[in-house]
Design an enzyme around this catalytic site. Structure first.
Site, mmCIF file in Angstrom:
data_model
loop_
_atom_site.group_PDB
_atom_site.id
_atom_site.type_symbol
_atom_site.label_atom_id
_atom_site.label_comp_id
_atom_site.label_asym_id
_atom_site.label_seq_id
_atom_site.Cartn_x
_atom_site.Cartn_y
_atom_site.Cartn_z
ATOM 1 N N PHE A 267 11.822 22.692 7.474
ATOM 2 C CA PHE A 267 11.288 23.273 8.715
ATOM 3 C C PHE A 267 11.215 24.808 8.644
ATOM 4 C CE2 PHE A 267 13.128 24.654 13.030
ATOM 5 C CZ PHE A 267 11.894 24.962 13.569
ATOM 6 N N ASP B 85 16.737 20.704 -7.796
ATOM 7 C CA ASP B 85 17.926 20.623 -6.931
ATOM 8 C C ASP B 85 18.755 21.889 -7.127
ATOM 9 O OD1 ASP B 85 20.548 19.904 -5.920
ATOM 10 O OD2 ASP B 85 19.925 17.800 -6.069
ATOM 11 N N THR C 77 24.242 29.983 9.965
ATOM 12 C CA THR C 77 24.059 29.463 11.320
ATOM 13 C C THR C 77 25.143 29.964 12.259
ATOM 14 O OG1 THR C 77 24.211 27.416 12.597
ATOM 15 C CG2 THR C 77 25.267 27.381 10.481
ATOM 16 N N ASP C 78 24.823 30.026 13.546
ATOM 17 C CA ASP C 78 25.838 30.403 14.547
ATOM 18 C C ASP C 78 26.934 29.349 14.660
ATOM 19 O OD1 ASP C 78 24.352 28.405 15.848
ATOM 20 O OD2 ASP C 78 23.900 29.604 17.616
ATOM 21 N N GLU C 79 26.659 28.137 14.138
ATOM 22 C CA GLU C 79 27.656 27.064 14.286
ATOM 23 C C GLU C 79 28.949 27.361 13.527
ATOM 24 O OE1 GLU C 79 26.436 23.033 14.215
ATOM 25 O OE2 GLU C 79 24.506 23.457 15.128
ATOM 26 N N TYR D 259 29.038 19.588 9.051
ATOM 27 C CA TYR D 259 27.909 20.483 8.747
ATOM 28 C C TYR D 259 28.340 21.943 8.838
ATOM 29 C CZ TYR D 259 23.911 23.472 9.797
ATOM 30 O OH TYR D 259 23.023 24.515 9.814
ATOM 31 N N SER D 260 28.929 22.327 9.994
ATOM 32 C CA SER D 260 29.250 23.748 10.158
ATOM 33 C C SER D 260 30.381 24.165 9.222
ATOM 34 C CB SER D 260 29.553 24.084 11.618
ATOM 35 O OG SER D 260 30.526 23.242 12.159
ATOM 36 N N SER E 208 30.715 23.075 6.210
ATOM 37 C CA SER E 208 30.087 23.317 4.893
ATOM 38 C C SER E 208 29.331 24.644 4.890
ATOM 39 C CB SER E 208 29.163 22.151 4.513
ATOM 40 O OG SER E 208 28.006 22.141 5.341
ATOM 41 N N LYS E 209 28.696 24.984 6.005
ATOM 42 C CA LYS E 209 27.971 26.269 6.070
ATOM 43 C C LYS E 209 28.963 27.436 6.061
ATOM 44 C CE LYS E 209 24.072 26.829 6.472
ATOM 45 N NZ LYS E 209 22.978 26.945 5.449
HETATM 46 P P1 NAD Z 1 15.595 21.191 6.979
HETATM 47 O O1 NAD Z 1 16.558 20.052 6.943
HETATM 48 O O2 NAD Z 1 14.346 21.060 7.762
HETATM 49 O O3 NAD Z 1 15.158 21.580 5.491
HETATM 50 C C1 NAD Z 1 16.063 21.617 4.425
HETATM 51 C C2 NAD Z 1 15.258 21.661 3.135
HETATM 52 O O4 NAD Z 1 16.185 21.764 2.034
HETATM 53 C C3 NAD Z 1 14.413 20.415 2.891
HETATM 54 O O5 NAD Z 1 13.110 20.784 2.469
HETATM 55 C C4 NAD Z 1 15.151 19.682 1.776
HETATM 56 O O6 NAD Z 1 14.302 18.905 0.944
HETATM 57 C C5 NAD Z 1 15.775 20.846 1.028
HETATM 58 N N1 NAD Z 1 16.978 20.465 0.257
HETATM 59 C C6 NAD Z 1 18.014 19.726 0.693
HETATM 60 N N2 NAD Z 1 18.908 19.577 -0.301
HETATM 61 C C7 NAD Z 1 18.428 20.263 -1.363
HETATM 62 C C8 NAD Z 1 18.908 20.505 -2.679
HETATM 63 N N3 NAD Z 1 20.080 19.996 -3.113
HETATM 64 N N4 NAD Z 1 18.166 21.276 -3.522
HETATM 65 C C9 NAD Z 1 16.974 21.788 -3.096
HETATM 66 N N5 NAD Z 1 16.468 21.567 -1.878
HETATM 67 C C10 NAD Z 1 17.185 20.826 -1.021
HETATM 68 O O7 NAD Z 1 16.450 22.439 7.463
HETATM 69 P P2 NAD Z 1 16.047 23.673 8.398
HETATM 70 O O8 NAD Z 1 16.255 23.293 9.798
HETATM 71 O O9 NAD Z 1 14.738 24.201 7.932
HETATM 72 O O10 NAD Z 1 17.203 24.701 8.006
HETATM 73 C C11 NAD Z 1 17.055 25.550 6.863
HETATM 74 C C12 NAD Z 1 18.313 26.390 6.721
HETATM 75 O O11 NAD Z 1 18.520 27.164 7.902
HETATM 76 C C13 NAD Z 1 19.585 25.565 6.536
HETATM 77 O O12 NAD Z 1 20.395 26.231 5.598
HETATM 78 C C14 NAD Z 1 20.241 25.569 7.915
HETATM 79 O O13 NAD Z 1 21.638 25.478 7.798
HETATM 80 C C15 NAD Z 1 19.825 26.939 8.424
HETATM 81 N N6 NAD Z 1 19.696 27.062 9.891
HETATM 82 C C16 NAD Z 1 18.954 26.166 10.608
HETATM 83 C C17 NAD Z 1 18.797 26.349 11.979
HETATM 84 C C18 NAD Z 1 17.965 25.386 12.802
HETATM 85 O O14 NAD Z 1 17.975 25.489 14.033
HETATM 86 N N7 NAD Z 1 17.240 24.456 12.202
HETATM 87 C C19 NAD Z 1 19.397 27.439 12.615
HETATM 88 C C20 NAD Z 1 20.164 28.328 11.848
HETATM 89 C C21 NAD Z 1 20.295 28.140 10.478
HETATM 90 O O1 DAU Z 2 22.770 26.442 16.087
HETATM 91 C C1 DAU Z 2 22.045 26.341 14.896
HETATM 92 C C2 DAU Z 2 21.988 24.894 14.457
HETATM 93 O O2 DAU Z 2 21.062 24.243 15.333
HETATM 94 C C3 DAU Z 2 21.565 24.720 13.014
HETATM 95 O O3 DAU Z 2 22.533 25.310 12.174
HETATM 96 C C4 DAU Z 2 21.398 23.242 12.670
HETATM 97 O O4 DAU Z 2 20.882 23.093 11.360
HETATM 98 C C5 DAU Z 2 20.405 22.626 13.651
HETATM 99 O O5 DAU Z 2 20.293 21.241 13.417
HETATM 100 C C6 DAU Z 2 20.863 22.867 15.082
HETATM 101 O O6 DAU Z 2 22.078 22.138 15.367
HETATM 102 P P1 DAU Z 2 22.321 21.400 16.773
HETATM 103 O O7 DAU Z 2 23.322 20.348 16.589
HETATM 104 O O8 DAU Z 2 22.553 22.402 17.844
HETATM 105 O O9 DAU Z 2 20.827 20.808 16.993
HETATM 106 P P2 DAU Z 2 20.342 19.363 17.507
HETATM 107 O O10 DAU Z 2 18.866 19.469 17.682
HETATM 108 O O11 DAU Z 2 20.863 18.260 16.669
HETATM 109 O O12 DAU Z 2 21.023 19.262 18.932
HETATM 110 C C7 DAU Z 2 20.813 20.243 19.933
HETATM 111 C C8 DAU Z 2 21.643 19.854 21.144
HETATM 112 O O13 DAU Z 2 21.075 18.671 21.726
HETATM 113 C C9 DAU Z 2 23.082 19.508 20.841
HETATM 114 O O14 DAU Z 2 23.903 19.941 21.906
HETATM 115 C C10 DAU Z 2 23.094 17.990 20.755
HETATM 116 C C11 DAU Z 2 21.996 17.598 21.743
HETATM 117 N N1 DAU Z 2 21.258 16.352 21.433
HETATM 118 C C12 DAU Z 2 20.690 16.250 20.203
HETATM 119 C C13 DAU Z 2 19.966 15.122 19.862
HETATM 120 C C14 DAU Z 2 19.362 14.978 18.479
HETATM 121 C C15 DAU Z 2 21.085 15.370 22.402
HETATM 122 O O15 DAU Z 2 21.589 15.499 23.531
HETATM 123 N N2 DAU Z 2 20.355 14.257 22.061
HETATM 124 C C16 DAU Z 2 19.799 14.091 20.840
HETATM 125 O O16 DAU Z 2 19.162 13.027 20.574
#
Ligand code: NAD
Ligand code: DAU
Length: 361
Positions: free
Chosen positions: A12, A60, A134-136, A162-163, A165-166
């Site tokens: 994403f 990978d 991430t803020d998590e 998850y958090s 590991s980050k």
């Molecule tokens: P995502 O799950 O959409 O994408 C992750 C990508 O990493 C995928 O394309 C997947 O194929 C690839 N991947 C997974 N394992 C791999 C490996 N071993 N080697 C190479 N590629 C691999 O994630 P996202 O939501 O785009 O998040 C991207 C980064 O941003 C993550 O590190 C996440 O922790 C961080 N982040 C996400 C958010 C959010 O709200 N989505 C917010 C803050 C930080």
């Molecule tokens: O804060 C940054 C993080 O945001 C990133 O580091 C993560 O990669 C990303 O997945 C996201 O984590 P969250 O757990 O906050 O996102 P999620 O979309 O899974 O959930 C957002 C909120 O909504 C959370 O409080 C859980 C709630 N939720 C989520 C789902 C999927 C629901 O209530 N119902 C749902 O079906």
């Protein structure tokens, strides 16, 4: 003009970042390295796959030989590590892959970059490594103290696998800076939303289910708060930190946009219902379900450091960003259908002669 290596660029935020770079003025080349797990989708990058500045490698980040060979061949100035397992609910089901990819993969990438970049005098030239975090990692804030926020010095206190590991990965990145003098940077961002987000996360899941008159599962009481940022604003912040941030620093990135989950869901119901002119898309679809284990109550980012040092601020108001996002999902039904059915693997087969890691697993 720099050469960027982006890991996780088929996900994403990574794919939005690559599109951002190729539309910008600072990049000479973008190399996308992605293992193509279930979350990686090269369809996101269709518009740039013929751009001579763009290259894709399926690899990978945990694989030392593959990553060394790519860095040797491509000689990137910058490495930006997005690759991760990113979904909290999956980490509760299967923590091991989160440790392996998010911690082990990051350490491997640091080792490979260090070996390729370290010079005879112990310096690293103009190279830079940015860890997308991430803020998590800071844990949770209370709903009772709405004026408290995460700052960069807030102690790490992760709750989910998850958090955790980050946070572990962040500690390794900092340690490689302190111990080996590596030119590392960390960004810690709040919840992103926008095009190309896999519909397991709150906003795209709710849009998808609302369109299909399916239940909208809200965890617990729906009052958990997240700080939402439009993905393009996050991409701009990452590129700015990479180019102008101070080496060794952490920068928080956030939207100043805290909302309770139930308010997000009700906004989506209203906007999707209006757009499809469908009265059956209404609050009766909301279903309160069992709470997520260890569910953090509130995230709130203080992003004043990146604003003061680098002049970054979020540009997309939530009202505009959520409308843009909903319109994108409604106008890309085949993207949604492909990722929910797994049919995007057909695309890999056609383009690359294989069906991606997710299909082969
Ligand atoms: P995502 O799950 O959409 O994408 C992750 C990508 O990493 C995928 O394309 C997947 O194929 C690839 N991947 C997974 N394992 C791999 C490996 N071993 N080697 C190479 N590629 C691999 O994630 P996202 O939501 O785009 O998040 C991207 C980064 O941003 C993550 O590190 C996440 O922790 C961080 N982040 C996400 C958010 C959010 O709200 N989505 C917010 C803050 C930080
Ligand atoms: O804060 C940054 C993080 O945001 C990133 O580091 C993560 O990669 C990303 O997945 C996201 O984590 P969250 O757990 O906050 O996102 P999620 O979309 O899974 O959930 C957002 C909120 O909504 C959370 O409080 C859980 C709630 N939720 C989520 C789902 C999927 C629901 O209530 N119902 C749902 O079906």
């Amino acid at each position: 003009m720099k050469r960027y290596l982006v890991t996780g660029g088929a996900g994403f935020i990574g794919s939005n970042f690559i599109l951002h770079l190729l539309h910008g003025e600072h990049c000479a080349r973008v190399v996308n390295v992605d293992a193509l797990t279930y979350a990686g989708n090269l369809e996101n990058l269709r518009s740039v796959e013929d751009d001579p500045r763009y290259a894709f490698y399926q690899a990978d980040i945990r694989d030392p030989e593959a990553m060394s060979a790519i860095i040797e061949a491509e000689q990137p100035d910058y490495v930006v590590n997005f690759a991760a397992e990113s979904h909290v609910d999956r980490s509760i089901e299967d923590p091991g892959i989160f440790e392996s990819t998010n911690v082990g993969g990051t350490v491997n990438l640091l080792n490979v970059c260090r070996a390729a970049w370290e010079q005879a005098d112990g310096g690293y030239g103009e190279h830079r490594y940015l860890q997308v975090s991430t803020d998590e990692v800071y844990g949770t804030l209370s709903l009772d103290e709405p004026d408290s926020f995460f700052i960069e010095r807030t102690p790490l206190s992760p709750h989910s696998p998850y958090s955790a590991s980050k946070a572990s990965a962040d500690l390794f990145v900092g340690a490689y800076g302190d111990t080996f003098g590596m030119p590392v940077l960390i960004t810690r961002c709040s919840n992103n939303y926008g095009p190309y987000q896999f519909p397991e996360k709150l906003i795209p899941l709710m849009i998808h289910n609302a369109c299909h008159h399916e239940a909208l599962p809200v965890y617990g009481d729906g009052l958990n708060v997240r700080d939402w940022l439009f993905v393009e604003d996050h991409c701009a912040a990452i590129d700015l930190v990479l180019r102008e941030g101070r080496i060794g620093e952490v920068y928080n990135v956030g939207g100043h946009n805290e909302r309770a989950n139930i308010d997000i869901v009700e906004t989506i119901i209203r906007l999707v219902g209006e757009r499809l002119d469908d009265p059956e898309i209404n609050s009766s679809l909301i279903t309160f379900v069992e709470d997520r284990k260890g569910h953090d109550r509130r995230y709130g980012i203080d992003a004043s450091k990146i604003a003061a040092e680098l002049g970054w601020r979020p540009e997309t108001p939530f009202e505009a960003g959520i409308e843009k996002t909903i319109d994108w999902y409604l106008s890309h039904p085949s993207w949604v259908e492909h990722v929910t059915s797994g049919a995007y693997q057909d695309y890999y087969e056609k383009m690359y002669g294989h069906r991606g890691a997710a299909a082969e697993a």
